[in-house]
Each structure stands twice: as structure tokens, then as C-alpha cells.
Write a protein that holds these residues in place. Structure first.
Motif, PDB file in Angstrom:
ATOM      1  N   ALA A 694     -27.265  38.813 -44.633  1.00 22.44           N
ATOM      2  CA  ALA A 694     -27.152  39.147 -43.207  1.00 22.44           C
ATOM      3  C   ALA A 694     -27.427  40.639 -43.065  1.00 22.44           C
ATOM      4  O   ALA A 694     -27.051  41.430 -43.939  1.00 22.44           O
ATOM      5  N   ASP A 695     -28.069  41.016 -41.970  1.00 18.13           N
ATOM      6  CA  ASP A 695     -28.422  42.415 -41.758  1.00 18.13           C
ATOM      7  C   ASP A 695     -28.275  42.741 -40.277  1.00 18.13           C
ATOM      8  O   ASP A 695     -29.055  42.269 -39.452  1.00 18.13           O
ATOM      9  N   LYS A 696     -27.246  43.543 -39.954  1.00 21.74           N
ATOM     10  CA  LYS A 696     -26.998  43.869 -38.542  1.00 21.74           C
ATOM     11  C   LYS A 696     -28.127  44.715 -37.959  1.00 21.74           C
ATOM     12  O   LYS A 696     -28.362  44.690 -36.755  1.00 21.74           O
ATOM     13  N   HIS A 697     -28.827  45.469 -38.798  1.00 22.26           N
ATOM     14  CA  HIS A 697     -29.883  46.352 -38.288  1.00 22.26           C
ATOM     15  C   HIS A 697     -31.107  45.563 -37.829  1.00 22.26           C
ATOM     16  O   HIS A 697     -31.746  45.904 -36.837  1.00 22.26           O
ATOM     17  N   THR A 698     -31.430  44.488 -38.551  1.00 23.24           N
ATOM     18  CA  THR A 698     -32.533  43.623 -38.111  1.00 23.24           C
ATOM     19  C   THR A 698     -32.009  42.437 -37.301  1.00 23.24           C
ATOM     20  O   THR A 698     -32.782  41.629 -36.795  1.00 23.24           O
ATOM     21  N   ARG A 699     -30.664  42.367 -37.166  1.00 23.34           N
ATOM     22  CA  ARG A 699     -29.981  41.304 -36.392  1.00 23.34           C
ATOM     23  C   ARG A 699     -30.373  39.926 -36.891  1.00 23.34           C
ATOM     24  O   ARG A 699     -30.636  39.002 -36.117  1.00 23.34           O
ATOM     25  N   SER A 700     -30.439  39.786 -38.209  1.00 19.56           N
ATOM     26  CA  SER A 700     -30.864  38.507 -38.792  1.00 19.56           C
ATOM     27  C   SER A 700     -29.823  37.985 -39.773  1.00 19.56           C
ATOM     28  O   SER A 700     -29.094  38.757 -40.404  1.00 19.56           O
ATOM     29  N   VAL A 701     -29.760  36.656 -39.877  1.00 19.82           N
ATOM     30  CA  VAL A 701     -28.867  35.979 -40.826  1.00 19.82           C
ATOM     31  C   VAL A 701     -29.705  34.974 -41.600  1.00 19.82           C
ATOM     32  O   VAL A 701     -30.466  34.194 -41.002  1.00 19.82           O
ATOM     33  N   ASP A 702     -29.597  34.993 -42.928  1.00 18.78           N
ATOM     34  CA  ASP A 702     -30.368  34.080 -43.781  1.00 18.78           C
ATOM     35  C   ASP A 702     -29.435  33.102 -44.482  1.00 18.78           C
ATOM     36  O   ASP A 702     -28.405  33.494 -45.033  1.00 18.78           O
ATOM     37  N   PHE A 703     -29.839  31.832 -44.453  1.00 13.89           N
ATOM     38  CA  PHE A 703     -29.090  30.765 -45.122  1.00 13.89           C
ATOM     39  C   PHE A 703     -29.953  30.160 -46.222  1.00 13.89           C
ATOM     40  O   PHE A 703     -31.169  30.350 -46.265  1.00 13.89           O
TER      41      PHE A 703
END
Length: 714
Positions: A694-703
Motif C-alpha cells: 500500500a502506498d499513500k503517496h500514489t493512493r494505491s493498494v495492491d493485493f
């Protein structure tokens, strides 16, 4: 007259350039040919620029104007982090795909000329940017990175795909990790980075609140009110004067309540309800903001500039200063307030048999919360019921009437998508503690039903008076999208009746009723929603498809929405007998701009709100990497599947992280299928996932996929 001359000149020059004997020329050469004086040359340039913008002629790299060699369209370039992009053409149903090799220096939001290139039949149109006509973005928010003699900024927006070079003397002393607002001074070229100067240091990336502030600046949301506006707000009285109450309908002895969330401070709607025989007397009482915000005052111009209040996860950016929104305009408990009331007589079938719109003086009995009313009506909480004993009969009657109104809407075909909103709870430092769905309950539905009927009643009244007005409209879906939906749901044994040109909302409502509690409910609901258009503000009353309502407007929230404030002025002028020809002409001249600007600013607010939610969701999941959850496949693309968890957080499983097979996207059935195993993943299917990153800077979550027997986190 001047416009006619301009159009004539355009035709003459266009005909000249398209003539078979014409040789491409620069402006100076064309001026000599056309015997245009030096003083008239700017007007010649304006004509040429307009013809280029319209895609009727083109200009070479050497500045020579010539006939188009290939079809050229004008649109807005939408960047993508992978280097390619799309061009949105106004009025066109499909965007034009621009491969990385055809971007040619265009940046996100630029107005561009695009030439279509031949593509395969049935595939998306493909094109190449031939000219940037206007730059869409002049300022960018990003993270500053310092080198020895210069710096550069990595934009937060993944659609703005190029870093911005910052000369050291234009860095304002920014250091590594500073979030900054950069003004672009040079847009660069294909082989040269854009250049800029730091306009403002927002804060360090690790400072509390900097993350949300970065989004505020990125969307150019106005934060502070000017001294002039604050001074004007301070001069507004804290109490309702006798002069303000004169001539109004005095209903301070009516039993009126407000029902809002616990945190709400700008209370712009109160409700009252009584019953005589079979007729309900419903009063929807809306704060009379227009009494304090005069047309064309500094406060009014600022409200129009903002368009709407913006509700971010950690703050509200109000349309009006708090002195007004939380003070004299807010329908606070136990104090006199000015209102614009829509008082309706409603029969047992939900028909409005009579109504009155009036300027009123009210006094709210109680400031209620959704939680409290839910406890009384749904939970039958004895303590809460005893506390509000005098109001309980009215609440029970409200529940009864709301159910009647809802049934009537459902019978005519109103579509109700019950996707949960997100509630994000932060600590004092702004870090997310809990994220959960914010479900509608009996109390939220009561207020929703009452506001809807008031909005419909007011819109219908003013439509038949044929006065200038601002409506809330929702167009019918594109027939092509409905036919695609019909083909898809046929795979599951469902069908919808539709003609080639139009579908009735009742058909979609029946579909949603048929799929209720089925395994494919989520899947089909989402695809149905995606097949519909976006609601907007218009001066024409074309109806609201989603509500199956022929007349609809926004009347109930003038503290936080400009269109509501605008129509309150029209209503009051009409009630006072001042809507003469001059005023009608005045409103006819301004309302199109008000409607267009309000729609645009509403979209900006929605996007900013979504971005802050995505940011906090990603930050929350940074603390749950490696944990396992159950979710539902919410979207499938050629590059992977999106999975939504029960707490509304969505993440992506990239095809490269689906290790057990080689997976491909089957577009016609919205499925991901494995080549060797034959395994198929469908929209709405439950899956078990592990949080990969997860990366708040790119606002993305990977599963990634987790084993079926792997234990889920609490």
C-alpha cells in the motif's frame, strides 16, 4: 455585427487556404496577399488561431498555415502514468486512444488537436497529437527532490507524467520531502523536461495534515476567505431582527426538528409533520440564506466561485464563512430563524394534493441526530424514547409517510443504488484509526424522502410558471450502453425490455429487484450504474432519469450548494411580486453560467473528496500488509482485478500477481480466465486476498490471491 465580420473573414481565409492553387504561407505573407495593414494583423492572427482551434486548418512547425492533410479533432488530453493517454472530444461517446509515441509533448488537461490514424474495425479509435492549442494546467502539486545545483518535483497526479525541473534559485529553500505548489514556467518538449518555480511550500511529507492540504492545492480549492468577505460576514447580525421577520408567515409555534449527523454544524433543513384525517401536512423548512447573501455582493461572488462546500476526511471547506453557515443561517435549536418553507398536503398514496411555498419565521424545537432517531424508531431504545417522549409520535408518523413516498417513487420506477458510503475515523494526528461503511438507516431515509419530495414539488411549481430556473437533471442512458448491459445480463438469464432509442427507468429498477440477494447482485448493480450518465445542473427541465421524476431541482441546501441559493432568490422575488420582465431577462442572462459552473465545481469537489478517501484508505492498509481478508471482485480489466473489502477499501490484484496460471481478460463477459487451469473470475465473486502493498503517496493498494483456507484477519 463584429461577430458577423469575424465569421466572414474566417470564411474568406478558409476558402483561400483550401484553394488548390494555394501555397502554405506564414502570417506575414498572408497579410501581404490579403492587403492587411500592420494594425489589422492581430485580427488576422485571431482568425487563423480560431480556424486552427476548430480543426479546419493546420500550422506547420515553421509557422506556415495550410489545408489539413488528415482529419483533425480538438479535445482534452487525459494523461496516464504509463505514458499513453486519451483525448476526450466534447459530444463524442468514445475517447481517442493516444499511444506513447503519439503524445508529442501533450500534458494532462491540455487542449490538443488530434489526428485520427487508421485502426482495426471494432477497436477503439486511435490518434496522434499534432498540436497543443492551450495548456490546461499551470500549477502542479508534488514532492520536491533536491540535487546539488538544482531540484525537481515529482507530481502527485499520476496523470501528469513528467517531473518538473526547478532551478535552485527558484526553489524557495525547499528541501527533500517538501510538498510544494509549483508554477510551470516552461512546458518543455518531447526531449526536455518542463521547468517551474516553487510558488508555495505546503509542508513536509511527514507533517500531519500535509497530505490532505496537498490535495486541496492540487484541486485549487479555495481555503481562506479574503478580509473583505470576512468583514462582510462579521457585519451580519447574530440575531433575527423584527424588520427581517416583517411580512413573513410566523410558524414558530410549530413542532419542527432538524435531523442530521452528530458532527453537522451547518443545519439547513428542518421538518415538521401533522395529520388531519387521511392527509399529511409535511413542512420542509430551509434556511433563508439569500436574506444574508445579497446578489452580486462579495459574499455572493465568492459563493459562486466555490460552488459548493467540500467535505474532506479531516475538514470541511465551506461555501460560506462559518459566521453564516454555523451561525445566523443555521437552523439551530431554540432560536428564531428565517426560512423558505415548502408546506405540502400529501395523501395516503404519496400524492401531493396541495402545497404552499412561503417565507417563514421558525424556531426549531430539537436538534436531533440520525443515531438518536434510529434508536427510537428501529432499536426501540427505552431511554432514548423517554428522553424525546413528546416528539416520538411525530417521528413514528414521519416513518409512516416516508415509507409511502418511497413506495410511490419505486412504483414509478425510481432507481435506488444502495452502495455504502465510507466513514473514516482519524486520530488527532490525522492517521486513520478505523474505516467502515456508513450505512443508511431509518432516520437518514426519512430526511432523504422528505427532501426529495420538496425538491420535486418546487421544481414542478416553477416549471409550470415558466420562469427562469435552475434544475437538477439526469439524462437517459446512451442506448448503446444499455444494449451492452442487456447482452451481458443475458448470460445470467436476465433481460430488460428496451427500444433502440430509449429505456424507462422502471426497467432498470425491475432488474435490480430481480437480482436482489443473488450471487450476481453486486456485479449487475455496478454495471447498471456505469451504464448511466452523470446528473448536472441545467436551465432546461428535462427530467431526472434515476429518480423517474419529470421535475427536479436542488432547493434544500443553500448553505452548501450555490444552485439552491440561486433559486431561493428567484422564488423570493416571485413571491414578492417583483419578477418583472427586466428581472426575467436578468436571470435568463446569468443562469446558464451558474448551472455550468456549479456542475463543474461539483465534479471538482467530488474528485477531491474521493482522492482524500483513497489516500486515507491506502495509509490505513500500510499497517495491514501481509494480512488476509475476504472481498468481492468489483472491477476487471486487462491488467488485473479490483477487489473491494467489507470496509469499502478497494485494491488491485495485478495479473502478474496471479501466480497459478496465465490470465487474460474476456471483455464481452467481463471475466478473467486462466489459459491452462480454465479457472474463471467474475465480477461480484467473493475471493480471499492478502495485502501485498500500500502506498499513500500514489493512493494505491495492491493485493494478491490468498489460499482459500488461509485465516482472515478480524
Amino acid at each position: 455585427m463584429k461577430e458577423d465580420i469575424f465569421e466572414k473573414r474566417k470564411k474568406v481565409i478558409y476558402d483561400l487556404i483550401c484553394d488548390e492553387h494555394y501555397i502554405p504561407m506564414k502570417v506575414k505573407e498572408l497579410a501581404i496577399l490579403l492587403q492587411v495593414t500592420k494594425e489589422e494583423r492581430p485580427s488576422l492572427q485571431a482568425v487563423l488561431d480560431e480556424l486552427v482551434k476548430e480543426g479546419k486548418i493546420e500550422v506547420s512547425k515553421r509557422g506556415k498555415y495550410k489545408k489539413l492533410e488528415s482529419p483533425v479533432l480538438v479535445g482534452t488530453f487525459i494523461g496516464n502514468q504509463k505514458g499513453f493517454g486519451f483525448v476526450e472530444i466534447e459530444g463524442a461517446e468514445e475517447d481517442i486512444f493516444i499511444p506513447e509515441s503519439g503524445v508529442n509533448g501533450a500534458l494532462h488537461q491540455d487542449t490538443v488537436q488530434v489526428a485520427l490514424v487508421s485502426g482495426k474495425p471494432g477497436k477503439r479509435r486511435e490518434g496522434e497529437v499534432v498540436r497543443v492549442l492551450a495548456r490546461g494546467i499551470t500549477e502542479v502539486v508534488g514532492t520536491y527532490q533536491k540535487s546539488k545545483n538544482f531540484g525537481f518535483v515529482v507530481p502527485d497526479s499520476l496523470k501528469f507524467t513528467r517531473d518538473i525541473f526547478i532551478p535552485i534559485e527558484r526553489s524557495k529553500g525547499a528541501v527533500d520531502g517538501h510538498k510544494v505548489l509549483v508554477e510551470i514556467t516552461d512546458y518543455g518538449s518531447k526531449n526536455k523536461k518542463p521547468e517551474g518555480k516553487v510558488k508555495k511550500i505546503i509542508g513536509h511529507i511527514n507533517d500531519p495534515g500535509t497530505d490532505i492540504l496537498s490535495i486541496v492545492y492540487a484541486y485549487d480549492l479555495p481555503v481562506e476567505f479574503s478580509d473583505k468577505i470576512m468583514h462582510q460576514a462579521e457585519n451580519v447580525s447574530n440575531e433575527v431582527s423584527e424588520a427581517d421577520m416583517a411580512g413573513r408567515m410566523d410558524i414558530r409555534d410549530w413542532q419542527i426538528v432538524t435531523i442530521d449527523g452528530e458532527d453537522a454544524k451547518d443545519l439547513d433543513d428542518g421538518v415538521s409533520l401533522t395529520k388531519e384525517g387521511d392527509i399529511y401536512h409535511l413542512g420542509v423548512h430551509i434556511a433563508d440564506v439569500s436574506n444574508y447573501v445579497q446578489e452580486n455582493s462579495a459574499l455572493d461572488r465568492e459563493a459562486l466561485k466555490r460552488g459548493t462546500s467540500v467535505y474532506l476526511v479531516d475538514r470541511v471547506i465551506p461555501m460560506l464563512p462559518h459566521k453564516l453557515s454555523n451561525g445566523i443561517c443555521s437552523l439551530n435549536e431554540g432560536v428564531d430563524r428565517l426560512a423558505l418553507s415548502c408546506i405540502m398536503d400529501i395523501d395516503g398514496k404519496g400524492n401531493v394534493t396541495g402545497h404552499q411555498i412561503a417565507e417563514t419565521v421558525i424556531k426549531v424545537d430539537r436538534r436531533m441526530t440520525y443515531t438518536s432517531v434510529k434508536k427510537i424508531l428501529e432499536d426501540r431504545d427505552p431511554e432514548e424514547t423517554a428522553k424525546y417522549e413528546k416528539l416520538v409520535p411525530m417521528f413514528e408518523m414521519m416513518q409512516e409517510l416516508a415509507a409511502i413516498l418511497r413506495k410511490k417513487r419505486r412504483q414509478r420506477g425510481s432507481i435506488d443504488f444502495d452502495f455504502p458510503e465510507t466513514k473514516i475515523i482519524l486520530d488527532k494526528e490525522g492517521h486513520p484509526l478505523e474505516i467502515k461503511p456508513y450505512d443508511r438507516n431509518v432516520a437518514t431515509k426519512i430526511i432523504e424522502d422528505f427532501m426529495l419530495i420538496a425538491n420535486e414539488t418546487v421544481a414542478q411549481d416553477y416549471y409550470w410558471q415558466e420562469l427562469p430556473f435552475v434544475y437538477r437533471t439526469h439524462d437517459n442512458p446512451d442506448p448503446e450502453k444499455i444494449q451492452q448491459l442487456a447482452l451481458f445480463i443475458n448470460n445470467f438469464g436476465y433481460a430488460i425490455k428496451n427500444t433502440r432509442d430509449e429505456i424507462h427507468p422502471k426497467e432498470l429498477q425491475k432488474l435490480l429487484a430481480r437480482i436482489e440477494d443473488s450471487p450476481e447482485e453486486t456485479l449487475i448493480s455496478r454495471l447498471t450504474l456505469r451504464s448511466m450518465k452523470r446528473a448536472s445542473y441545467t436551465v432546461e427541465c428535462t427530467g431526472h432519469f434515476g429518480l423517474a421524476a419529470p421535475y427536479y431541482c436542488h432547493f434544500t441546501s443553500p448553505i452548501r450548494r450555490y444552485p439552491d441559493l440561486q433559486i431561493h432568490r428567484i422564488i423570493k422575488e416571485n413571491l414578492r411580486g417583483k419578477m418583472n420582465e427586466g428581472r426575467i431577462e436578468h436571470y435568463q442572462s446569468i443562469l446558464q453560467t451558474v448551472a455550468d459552473q456549479s456542475s463543474k465545481l461539483e465534479r471538482r469537489a467530488d474528485e477531491a473528496e474521493r482522492e482524500t478517501e483513497k489516500l486515507k484508505k491506502a495509509e490505513y492498509m500500510e499497517n495491514h500488509i501481509g494480512e488476509t481478508f475476504e472481498g468481492v471482485i468489483s472491477s476487471i480489466t486487462s491488467w488485473g482485478m479490483y477487489v473491494e473489502l467489507s470496509n469499502t477499501i478497494e485494491g488491485m490484484i495485478h495479473v502478474t500477481n496471479m501466480y497459478d496460471d496465465r490470465y487474460y481478460y474476456r471483455e464481452e463477459t467481463h471475466e478473467m480466465f486462466g489459459v491452462d487451469t480454465g479457472k474463471v473470475y467474475k465480477l461480484g465473486q467473493k475471493v480471499r486476498i492478502r495485502v501485498l502493498g500500500a502506498d499513500k503517496h500514489t493512493r494505491s493498494v495492491d493485493f494478491e490471491m490468498a489460499a482459500e483456507d488461509e485465516e482472515e484477519q478480524p
